[in-house]
Design an enzyme around this catalytic site. Sequence first.
Site, PDB file in Angstrom:
ATOM      1  N   CYS A 122      86.273  61.781  42.545  1.00 26.43           N
ATOM      2  CA  CYS A 122      86.224  62.308  43.902  1.00 26.43           C
ATOM      3  C   CYS A 122      86.974  61.347  44.804  1.00 26.43           C
ATOM      4  CB  CYS A 122      84.783  62.464  44.383  1.00 26.43           C
ATOM      5  SG  CYS A 122      84.694  63.555  45.832  1.00 26.43           S
ATOM      6  N   CYS A 124      85.976  60.865  48.189  1.00 27.25           N
ATOM      7  CA  CYS A 124      85.224  60.522  49.410  1.00 27.25           C
ATOM      8  C   CYS A 124      84.904  59.033  49.540  1.00 27.25           C
ATOM      9  CB  CYS A 124      83.960  61.367  49.532  1.00 27.25           C
ATOM     10  SG  CYS A 124      82.777  61.126  48.212  1.00 27.25           S
ATOM     11  N   CYS A 132      86.082  64.538  50.882  1.00 29.17           N
ATOM     12  CA  CYS A 132      86.402  64.542  49.449  1.00 29.17           C
ATOM     13  C   CYS A 132      87.838  64.977  49.179  1.00 29.17           C
ATOM     14  CB  CYS A 132      85.427  65.442  48.705  1.00 29.17           C
ATOM     15  SG  CYS A 132      83.704  64.985  48.957  1.00 29.17           S
ATOM     16  N   LYS A 201      78.082  72.762  42.993  1.00 29.57           N
ATOM     17  CA  LYS A 201      77.545  71.637  43.775  1.00 29.57           C
ATOM     18  C   LYS A 201      77.299  72.134  45.188  1.00 29.57           C
ATOM     19  CE  LYS A 201      78.759  67.095  45.517  1.00 29.57           C
ATOM     20  NZ  LYS A 201      79.574  65.902  45.324  1.00 29.57           N
ATOM     21  N   ARG A 211      75.129  58.356  50.277  1.00 26.96           N
ATOM     22  CA  ARG A 211      76.231  58.021  51.187  1.00 26.96           C
ATOM     23  C   ARG A 211      76.117  56.598  51.682  1.00 26.96           C
ATOM     24  NH1 ARG A 211      76.814  64.159  53.566  1.00 26.96           N
ATOM     25  NH2 ARG A 211      77.337  64.994  51.509  1.00 26.96           N
ATOM     26  N   ARG A 223      80.449  68.673  54.853  1.00 30.98           N
ATOM     27  CA  ARG A 223      81.126  69.105  53.632  1.00 30.98           C
ATOM     28  C   ARG A 223      80.980  70.603  53.357  1.00 30.98           C
ATOM     29  NH1 ARG A 223      82.312  64.049  52.339  1.00 30.98           N
ATOM     30  NH2 ARG A 223      80.886  62.523  51.415  1.00 30.98           N
ATOM     31  N   GLU A 239      81.440  80.175  40.551  1.00 37.57           N
ATOM     32  CA  GLU A 239      82.043  78.832  40.454  1.00 37.57           C
ATOM     33  C   GLU A 239      82.069  78.366  38.989  1.00 37.57           C
ATOM     34  OE1 GLU A 239      83.554  76.672  42.256  1.00 37.57           O
ATOM     35  OE2 GLU A 239      83.186  77.203  44.343  1.00 37.57           O
ATOM     36  N   LYS A 254      73.854  70.471  40.455  1.00 37.69           N
ATOM     37  CA  LYS A 254      73.484  69.448  41.429  1.00 37.69           C
ATOM     38  C   LYS A 254      73.219  70.029  42.796  1.00 37.69           C
ATOM     39  CE  LYS A 254      75.796  65.558  43.463  1.00 37.69           C
ATOM     40  NZ  LYS A 254      77.010  64.849  43.549  1.00 37.69           N
ATOM     41  N   SER A 280      70.275  61.350  44.812  1.00 33.55           N
ATOM     42  CA  SER A 280      69.682  60.214  45.525  1.00 33.55           C
ATOM     43  C   SER A 280      68.455  60.600  46.345  1.00 33.55           C
ATOM     44  CB  SER A 280      70.746  59.576  46.417  1.00 33.55           C
ATOM     45  OG  SER A 280      71.316  60.539  47.289  1.00 33.55           O
ATOM     46  N   TYR A 319      68.534  58.323  38.741  1.00 28.55           N
ATOM     47  CA  TYR A 319      68.312  56.914  39.085  1.00 28.55           C
ATOM     48  C   TYR A 319      67.037  56.388  38.427  1.00 28.55           C
ATOM     49  CZ  TYR A 319      71.943  58.242  42.306  1.00 28.55           C
ATOM     50  OH  TYR A 319      73.125  58.726  42.809  1.00 28.55           O
TER      51      TYR A 319
HETATM   52  C1  PBG Z   1      80.960  62.515  45.605  1.00 31.98           C
HETATM   53  C2  PBG Z   1      79.544  62.603  45.176  1.00 31.98           C
HETATM   54  C3  PBG Z   1      78.375  62.682  45.953  1.00 31.98           C
HETATM   55  C4  PBG Z   1      77.309  62.628  45.053  1.00 31.98           C
HETATM   56  C5  PBG Z   1      77.850  62.560  43.775  1.00 31.98           C
HETATM   57  N1  PBG Z   1      79.230  62.574  43.870  1.00 31.98           N
HETATM   58  C6  PBG Z   1      78.200  62.698  47.409  1.00 31.98           C
HETATM   59  C7  PBG Z   1      78.553  63.874  48.212  1.00 31.98           C
HETATM   60  O1  PBG Z   1      79.040  64.887  47.712  1.00 31.98           O
HETATM   61  O2  PBG Z   1      78.383  63.781  49.419  1.00 31.98           O
HETATM   62  C8  PBG Z   1      75.854  62.622  45.419  1.00 31.98           C
HETATM   63  C9  PBG Z   1      74.956  61.979  44.413  1.00 31.98           C
HETATM   64  C10 PBG Z   1      73.614  61.609  44.926  1.00 31.98           C
HETATM   65  O3  PBG Z   1      73.201  61.982  46.033  1.00 31.98           O
HETATM   66  O4  PBG Z   1      72.917  60.904  44.186  1.00 31.98           O
HETATM   67  N2  PBG Z   1      81.483  63.658  46.198  1.00 31.98           N
END
Ligand code: PBG
Length: 329
Positions: A122, A124, A132, A201, A211, A223, A239, A254, A280, A319
Amino acid sequence: MNFPVTRLRRLRRTSAMRSLVRETHLHPGALIYPLFVCPGEGVRKEISSMPGVFNLSIDEALKEAEACAALGLGGLLLFGLPSKKDEKASGAWADDGIVQQALQAIKKNRALDSLVTIADVCLCEYTSHGHCGVVSRDGDHYEIQNDSSVALIAKTAASLAKAGADVVAPSDMMDGRVEAIRIALDASGHEQTPVMSYASKFASAFYGPFREAADSAPQFGDRRSYQMDGANLREAMREIDQDIAEGADMLLMKPAMPYLDVIRTARERYDVPMGAYQVSGEYSMLHAAFQRGWLEPERAMMESLLSIRRAGADFIVTYFAKDAAKVLG
Ligand code: PBG
């Protein structure tokens, strides 16, 4: 199925009986641990909203990887915090980019051969604006450009494969990225490198703590013009159809817990290997409750992971991977 002939509690009476009839299992080899690699040496900086998760310099990341291998985890998912960011995300595709260097170091250490190294693809974390993809601006109006972003994303994937990534995992949600990545990989001699696509996603509030961890918050806007609307299940299937048609070898769903129905529906529809990312915010909210003594940590953690497996995920990015592996022994 009439009581009293049928008594479902008969099979729940003892731990041994429950173990015998258990339908879903977790094992360390199906858990993947995310690593956030940063410049420097000896750096081990905890993410304030994610207890036990750190920004790690490469030397520290290697120690963490050794711990993961010793616990029997299936793999690592690598993210990078570059020293400099710019509009074209140069750090994402540089030969000496932070994740490229981390991959080279991991691949040199044979003790880590049991781990599948997955590189998140990615822009970002590498763009000055935190989006991104490539941004074009016209006064107050801005657009995330699709096709020029895809070109950089494909270049990034090829560079990560060259550095030693076993799998590349695009998480940007641009249209056509899987095909472009496949072409770039094949053209650079990486026809054996699989693509794990974050196919569906969603634009989620649950990425908040990430972030901070990856220093990748968008500096303006959000986003929603590229990640999916959380209301849409049918669109998620479109998708996935598209990514499989473009050559995705595996899928990553995700977030996980707020989207278990999407995981289940995809499992019933597709035969490709499929993982789910317990993101996260899912980790942080459970930890917040653990800190207050509101939830039993071990039981809540294992139940959350089991729910994701039961929904149909073959493997889980989490995690909690190390903590869960310790419980599983
Ligand atoms: C990159 C990306 C993100 C996450 C994984 N790859 C952040 C986003 O899309 O803002 C999030 C993973 C997480 O929250 O643990 N684009």
